[in-house]
Scaffold this motif. Structure first.
Motif, PDB file in Angstrom:
ATOM      1  N   GLY A 148     -44.979 -32.150 -67.906  1.00 57.46           N
ATOM      2  CA  GLY A 148     -45.745 -31.291 -68.791  1.00 57.46           C
ATOM      3  C   GLY A 148     -46.390 -30.157 -68.041  1.00 57.46           C
ATOM      4  N   LYS A 197     -52.330 -26.430 -70.257  1.00 57.37           N
ATOM      5  CA  LYS A 197     -52.659 -25.242 -71.046  1.00 57.37           C
ATOM      6  C   LYS A 197     -54.142 -24.898 -70.952  1.00 57.37           C
ATOM      7  CE  LYS A 197     -49.200 -25.631 -74.705  1.00 57.37           C
ATOM      8  NZ  LYS A 197     -49.066 -25.755 -76.164  1.00 57.37           N
ATOM      9  N   THR A 229     -48.931 -30.260 -72.210  1.00 54.72           N
ATOM     10  CA  THR A 229     -47.731 -30.676 -72.923  1.00 54.72           C
ATOM     11  C   THR A 229     -47.240 -31.993 -72.341  1.00 54.72           C
ATOM     12  OG1 THR A 229     -46.287 -29.386 -71.471  1.00 54.72           O
ATOM     13  CG2 THR A 229     -47.049 -28.315 -73.507  1.00 54.72           C
ATOM     14  N   LYS A 282     -43.591 -34.242 -72.297  1.00 53.47           N
ATOM     15  CA  LYS A 282     -42.173 -34.209 -72.646  1.00 53.47           C
ATOM     16  C   LYS A 282     -41.430 -35.233 -71.793  1.00 53.47           C
ATOM     17  CE  LYS A 282     -38.527 -30.759 -72.080  1.00 53.47           C
ATOM     18  NZ  LYS A 282     -38.305 -29.324 -71.932  1.00 53.47           N
ATOM     19  N   ALA A 324     -41.622 -30.871 -76.734  1.00 52.65           N
ATOM     20  CA  ALA A 324     -42.840 -31.217 -75.995  1.00 52.65           C
ATOM     21  C   ALA A 324     -43.988 -31.401 -76.980  1.00 52.65           C
ATOM     22  CB  ALA A 324     -43.179 -30.121 -74.986  1.00 52.65           C
ATOM     23  N   ASP A 325     -44.657 -32.537 -76.880  1.00 54.93           N
ATOM     24  CA  ASP A 325     -45.868 -32.777 -77.670  1.00 54.93           C
ATOM     25  C   ASP A 325     -47.042 -32.107 -76.976  1.00 54.93           C
ATOM     26  OD1 ASP A 325     -44.243 -34.435 -79.184  1.00 54.93           O
ATOM     27  OD2 ASP A 325     -45.234 -36.295 -78.573  1.00 54.93           O
ATOM     28  N   ASP A 326     -48.055 -31.760 -77.741  1.00 55.62           N
ATOM     29  CA  ASP A 326     -49.317 -31.278 -77.165  1.00 55.62           C
ATOM     30  C   ASP A 326     -50.312 -32.424 -77.165  1.00 55.62           C
ATOM     31  OD1 ASP A 326     -48.638 -28.639 -76.577  1.00 55.62           O
ATOM     32  OD2 ASP A 326     -49.230 -27.909 -78.544  1.00 55.62           O
TER      33      ASP A 326
END
Length: 164
Positions: free
Chosen positions: A71, A74, A85, A87, A95-97
């Motif tokens: 990930g 951010k 992220t 993944k 990719a999930d947050d």
């Protein structure tokens, strides 16, 4: 193009340690290796560069297979907030947050964990199929984090994980 939708998982946990210690457990590769995915003896790789645009990676080796999660950070706002992220490239390009918010309490802190889970739709799914998939994916994801958070709590509060 693959159809997807998003469902949100929110979990809260309290810890009897300062916010800084929990934040460090999410960003320090040496500490991540001890609790995320399974445990230290199966995690072959745990890297973290906790800055905006920095990356993280874990490679967990179980049953003769490597499971890789990666990930990008951010938001890095110690010791209050982390957004990154999540993944697993061997399973999906999506990719999930994940957002981790840590609030100090009178004694210890409270962590609010939020994962925006990408749900992949199968051909011909109805609205009901999508709703069921959201619940199933959320339930499976929550179960995985539940066990990881047991280890995280024990690690930050006692310095080690004792469960098998």
């Amino acid at each position: 193009m693959t159809k997807t939708s998003v469902t949100t998982l929110i979990m809260k946990r309290t810890f009897e340690v300062p916010s800084e210690k929990v934040f460090d457990a999410w960003t320090n590769g040496d500490v991540i290796k001890k609790w995320m995915f399974t445990m230290e003896n199966t995690n072959k790789v745990a890297k973290s560069d906790p800055r905006v645009g920095g990356t993280w990676e874990i490679v967990d080796h179980r049953d003769g297979k490597d499971y890789r999660a990666i990930g990008e950070y951010k938001v890095v706002d110690p010791p209050k907030k982390l957004i990154f992220t999540f993944k697993m490239p061997q399973f999906s390009d999506l990719a999930d947050d994940i957002t981790v918010e840590i609030q100090p309490l009178e004694s210890g802190c409270e962590m609010t964990f939020t994962q925006e889970i990408n749900v992949i739709h199968e051909e011909g799914w109805t609205k009901e199929d999508i709703e069921k998939a959201h619940e199933d994916w959320k339930k499976e994801t929550e179960q995985g984090w539940y066990y990881m958070f047991l280890g995280l709590k024990e690690l930050v509060e006692t310095g080690k994980i004792t469960y098998p």
